[in-house]
Design a protein around this motif. Structure first.
Motif, short mmCIF file in Angstrom:
data_model
loop_
_atom_site.label_atom_id
_atom_site.label_comp_id
_atom_site.label_asym_id
_atom_site.label_seq_id
_atom_site.Cartn_x
_atom_site.Cartn_y
_atom_site.Cartn_z
N GLN A 169 0.83 -1.21 0.00
CA GLN A 169 0.00 0.00 0.00
C GLN A 169 0.87 1.26 0.00
O GLN A 169 0.61 2.21 -0.72
CB GLN A 169 -0.91 0.02 1.23
N MET A 198 -2.53 8.62 5.24
CA MET A 198 -3.72 8.39 4.43
C MET A 198 -4.30 7.00 4.71
O MET A 198 -5.50 6.84 4.84
CB MET A 198 -3.33 8.53 2.96
N GLY A 240 -7.83 6.40 6.45
CA GLY A 240 -8.85 5.64 5.74
C GLY A 240 -9.40 4.51 6.61
O GLY A 240 -10.60 4.26 6.65
N TYR A 241 -8.50 3.91 7.33
CA TYR A 241 -8.86 2.80 8.22
C TYR A 241 -9.82 3.26 9.33
O TYR A 241 -10.74 2.54 9.72
CB TYR A 241 -7.56 2.23 8.79
N LYS A 250 -11.86 5.83 9.16
CA LYS A 250 -12.88 6.71 8.61
C LYS A 250 -14.28 6.51 9.20
O LYS A 250 -14.97 7.48 9.52
CB LYS A 250 -12.95 6.52 7.11
N GLU A 270 -8.75 14.94 5.09
CA GLU A 270 -9.23 14.54 3.77
C GLU A 270 -10.03 15.66 3.14
O GLU A 270 -10.72 16.41 3.82
CB GLU A 270 -10.11 13.29 3.89
N VAL A 272 -14.10 16.58 -1.38
CA VAL A 272 -14.61 16.04 -2.64
C VAL A 272 -15.10 14.60 -2.45
O VAL A 272 -14.49 13.81 -1.76
CB VAL A 272 -13.51 16.02 -3.72
N ILE A 281 -6.85 0.39 -1.00
CA ILE A 281 -6.61 1.21 0.20
C ILE A 281 -7.97 1.52 0.82
O ILE A 281 -8.62 2.51 0.48
CB ILE A 281 -5.84 2.50 -0.13
N PRO A 282 -8.42 0.68 1.74
CA PRO A 282 -9.76 0.83 2.29
C PRO A 282 -9.97 2.18 2.97
O PRO A 282 -9.07 2.68 3.64
CB PRO A 282 -9.84 -0.30 3.33
N GLY A 283 -11.13 2.74 2.77
CA GLY A 283 -11.52 3.97 3.45
C GLY A 283 -10.96 5.24 2.83
O GLY A 283 -11.33 6.33 3.22
N VAL A 284 -10.04 5.11 1.87
CA VAL A 284 -9.47 6.31 1.26
C VAL A 284 -10.17 6.57 -0.08
O VAL A 284 -10.09 5.76 -1.00
CB VAL A 284 -7.95 6.18 1.03
N ASN A 285 -10.86 7.67 -0.11
CA ASN A 285 -11.65 8.04 -1.28
C ASN A 285 -10.77 8.19 -2.53
O ASN A 285 -9.71 8.82 -2.48
CB ASN A 285 -12.35 9.35 -0.92
N THR A 313 -11.06 9.89 -5.31
CA THR A 313 -10.83 11.25 -5.78
C THR A 313 -9.81 11.96 -4.90
O THR A 313 -8.93 12.65 -5.38
CB THR A 313 -12.14 12.05 -5.78
N TYR A 314 -9.97 11.75 -3.59
CA TYR A 314 -9.06 12.39 -2.66
C TYR A 314 -7.62 11.91 -2.89
O TYR A 314 -6.67 12.69 -2.93
CB TYR A 314 -9.49 12.08 -1.22
N PHE A 315 -7.50 10.61 -3.07
CA PHE A 315 -6.19 10.00 -3.30
C PHE A 315 -5.54 10.58 -4.56
O PHE A 315 -4.39 11.01 -4.56
CB PHE A 315 -6.39 8.49 -3.45
N VAL A 330 -10.15 3.66 -2.83
CA VAL A 330 -9.19 3.27 -3.86
C VAL A 330 -9.17 1.75 -4.07
O VAL A 330 -8.79 1.00 -3.17
CB VAL A 330 -7.77 3.75 -3.49
#
Lengths: 482, 263
Positions: free
Chosen positions: A431, A448, A452-453, A455, A478, A481, B90-94, B96-98, B142
């Motif tokens: 990752q 990030m 994300g984890y 969230k 974050e 968008v 990549i869980p939880g990471v949007n 578009t944001y990425f 993602v």
């Protein structure tokens, strides 16, 4: 390999920002605990007799109890006779205090912590009760809230101004017999916050308590009591910090919430007590009892916690779902780094019919941190048609840390469903490399991924708090968008 | 654009690349083919800067600079893009944001102002049309829960947004059905410009029906053993690799490894 590991290390070893000490003269009780200590605290606070009696009963009960050994945490025996149970910054005047009478050093302290107490400096929409060691030093927006019938004040003031409410609700959710630390707290608690939302009132701003431990070798024992009458709602925030010290300090708080018919209470914590240094010296022992009672039908209590500090965390914010169709929620992010230990989770006790509960727990372990989730879901025979969903995830950064999950499920009727999901993952080199190949630095990549984890939990926090929580985890915000 | 000289690389002590030479000029499309285990993916990983791959000899010049001195993120910001064979979730990471974070890293590096969320969103929507990707993809984490084909298309979509100078496509065709293959190839073709280059790594010829390479190289045992035009790919499709390997062995009488897995 080497680069990302190094950055993970840096990420883990971020400095504790709030480790400073405020130099104020304080009024302290002598070290140690006895009936005299309990009487002294009660006397200092000018309490009515019923409270002193209650404290003494709690103290006597505590003497018969043993410190719990079941949590998955390890620490040297606490010497309860070597703790100072009461410490208050010296006040120049007695009686009702306006902000102008508060020691400027204290106002400065909270400012440094990012909590300005002067209302004109406050971010609109948040009222604060600031607790410094054993006492509340200021409460903001009291007047404005008062116009709506909302009571938001220090616990001491509530005892003076609303003794009938205190008498009615104190210990009604967490009795002093509940557990060792709750009994200790009941005997020696010195202040805290009180909040009462009358029938049908939606509290127009976030209410918050900011706890600060300053004095050395002092224990902080505060109580928070929130009562939400029929059809009311409130969102409550709690923040905590303490100076960097080599010795461990005890924080044993109790939070009680009562929600009547259709009332909603949301309680969010960003816990950032001093966690000890990289060798595991010092830090706060955070042994806290938090419980909400969904007393009325369709009532709802929601706990969200982000636990990043403390040497040891022992805490299980729980909900008793007594009213039919009541809802309990628990969202948690617990981060342990260096030698931190956390044994945290929740209890959901379903008593009423068609009650629902949700548990989302995200543990992050780094360094030599040990992270345990401990959760109990109990569905009584009476709680027909009830549902629970639990999800417990663990994320490991590095290979010296640990994650543990202890779920306890108990269902006593056949019409209810209980679901439990659990996962453990390691932050992947894959990752990180993927992010770096897109141009992100390793640090940003880790932020990030961790963000994300977490969230699902951050989403539950009020906006400002979510930002603070993300910063605390070293995570950049974050974008809006998508 | 890219000049690889006598590149030797190993993973966990195992030698994979054994003296690879390759030169790519701006505007060119190169295809690298070869049997399994010949070192194709290793080449992609080495160029992207994966730590586990150790370069023991040789050099790689990218626009005149030593590419191997740069960290992976620096290479990316300089315009090296790798479309992964196995894109990572990549869980939880949007998404578009990425992508916005990546995009702005490249802009920052070039000394250009960063785009705000709104401007970025309109740019992204424009690029999505090219690949006929569903817009819902932008709101999802993602690669999480994406089908194999969606993941691959998402890689090309990211490439479209980031506009790299050197795009390396590592087996982008594997796991794609014919429609998805066509879409991906069309996307790649639309991104072709006189000032950027593409290095396409593939096992099969079929991708090259849609993406027409200027050069085809055959990689075997860590070296390029044959270079030709697009015709070479067709020959390989028809005849397999064996004839080439025989030819190669005849030239180099030293011991060669077995051909297990080659087609």
């Amino acid at each position: 390999m080497s680069t990302s590991t190094e950055t993970i290390e840096q990420f883990i070893n971020r400095e504790y920002q709030y480790g400073f000490v405020t130099d104020v003269e304080s009024d302290e009780a002598p070290r140690g605990l006895s009936e005299d200590t309990v009487r002294l605290i009660s006397h200092k606070k000018g309490e009515p007799k019923f409270l002193l009696e209650w404290r003494l009963k709690a103290y006597r009960y505590w003497l018969t109890m043993k410190e719990p050994v079941w949590p998955n945490v390890h620490y040297p025996k606490i010497d309860y006779q070597n703790i100072i149970y009461y410490s208050a910054p010296k006040q120049k005047t007695d009686g009702p205090k306006s902000l102008d009478e508060v020691d400027p050093k204290l106002i400065e302290t909270y400012k440094k912590l990012g909590i300005p107490l002067r209302e004109q400096e406050r971010l609109a929409g948040v009222a604060v009760d600031a607790v410094f060691d054993s006492v509340s030093v200021a409460t903001t927006f009291k007047g404005k809230l008062g116009e709506m019938g909302i009571v938001f004040c220090s616990f001491s003031d509530a005892v003076k101004e609303h003794p009938e409410l205190i008498k009615k609700y104190l210990g009604s959710v967490v009795p002093y017999t509940d557990n060792y630390f709750a009994a200790l707290n009941s005997a020696v608690y010195s202040d805290g916050s009180f909040c009462y939302i009358p029938k049908g009132v939606k509290c127009p701003m976030e209410l918050s308590t900011y706890f600060r431990i300053n004095a050395v070798d002092t224990g902080q024992f505060e109580r928070t009591l929130i009562v939400a009458e029929e059809g009311s709602s409130v969102s409550y925030l709690e923040g905590c910090t303490a100076p960097r010290r080599d010795t461990n300090q005890l924080h044993a708080a109790v939070v009680e919430i009562v929600a009547m018919d259709r009332a909603e209470v949301k309680y969010s914590t960003v816990q950032n007590w001093y966690p000890g240094d990289e060798m595991g010296r010092g830090g706060i022992y955070n042994f806290v009892t938090k419980r909400g009672l969904c007393k009325g039908v369709c009532s709802k209590i929601s706990w969200t916690q982000v636990e990043t500090g403390s040497a040891i965390t022992w805490k299980y914010p729980s909900v008793i779902l007594k009213g039919d169709q009541s809802v309990g929620e628990f969202y948690s992010v617990a981060l342990t780094t260096n030698y931190q230990q956390a044994d945290t989770g929740t209890k959901m006790v379903h008593i009423g019919k068609n009650t629902r509960s949700t548990i989302i727990s995200k543990g992050i372990s780094a360094g030599r941190g040990q992270n345990s989730y401990r959760g109990q879901v109990k569905v009584m025979r009476s709680a027909t048609g009830s549902r629970n969903f639990s999800q417990c995830d663990s994320l490991l950064l590095g290979d010296k840390c640990g994650a543990h999950t202890f779920p306890y499920l108990e269902v006593k009727n056949t019409s209810s469903t209980v679901e439990h999901e659990a996962s453990t993952s390691k932050i992947g080199e894959d990752q990180i490399f993927y992010c770096r190949q897109r141009g992100l630095s390793t640090q940003d990549a880790i932020n990030m991924i961790v963000n994300g984890y977490c969230k699902e939990v951050f989403r539950q926090l009020p906006m400002e708090f979510a930002v603070e929580a993300q910063k605390l985890l070293g995570v950049s915000l974050e974008g809006s968008v998508g | 654009m890219l000049e690889i000289k006598n590149l030797h690389a190993q993973v966990e002590g195992k030698k994979i690349l054994k003296g690879l030479d390759l030169t790519i000029q701006p505007g060119e499309v190169h295809a690298i083919m070869g049997p399994n285990g010949s070192g194709k993916s290793t080449l992609a990983q080495v160029l992207a800067g994966r730590n586990e791959y150790e370069v023991t000899e040789g050099e790689v010049l990218y626009n005149g600079h030593n590419l191997l001195d740069l960290e992976p993120e620096e290479r990316a910001r300089e315009g090296v893009f790798l479309a992964f064979q196995y894109p990572v979730e990549i869980p939880g990471v949007n998404s578009t944001y990425f992508l916005k974070a990546a995009f702005n890293e490249v802009r920052k590096h070039r000394g250009e102002p960063e785009l705000d969320a709104l401007d970025f969103l309109s740019l992204v929507k424009e690029k999505m049309k090219v690949l006929e990707l569903p817009q819902s993809l932008l709101n999802r984490p993602v690669n999480e829960g994406f089908s194999g084909g969606e993941k691959k298309r998402n890689e090309i979509f990211q490439m479209a947004v980031l506009e790299p100078k050197l795009a390396i496509l590592d087996e982008t065709d594997s796991g794609l059905d014919i429609d998805a293959l066509r879409l991906v190839a069309e996307g790649v073709n639309k991104l072709k410009r006189p000032d950027n280059s593409q290095l396409i790594i593939t096992h099969y010829q079929r991708l090259l029906d849609y993406i027409v390479p200027d050069f085809v190289h055959v990689l075997y045992d860590g070296k390029i053993i044959k270079t030709g035009g697009k015709r070479l790919a067709l020959d390989l499709e028809e005849r397999g690799y064996d004839w080439l390997l025989h030819e190669y062995r005849a030239q180099t009488p030293s011991q060669q490894p077995s051909l297990a897995g080659a087609r």
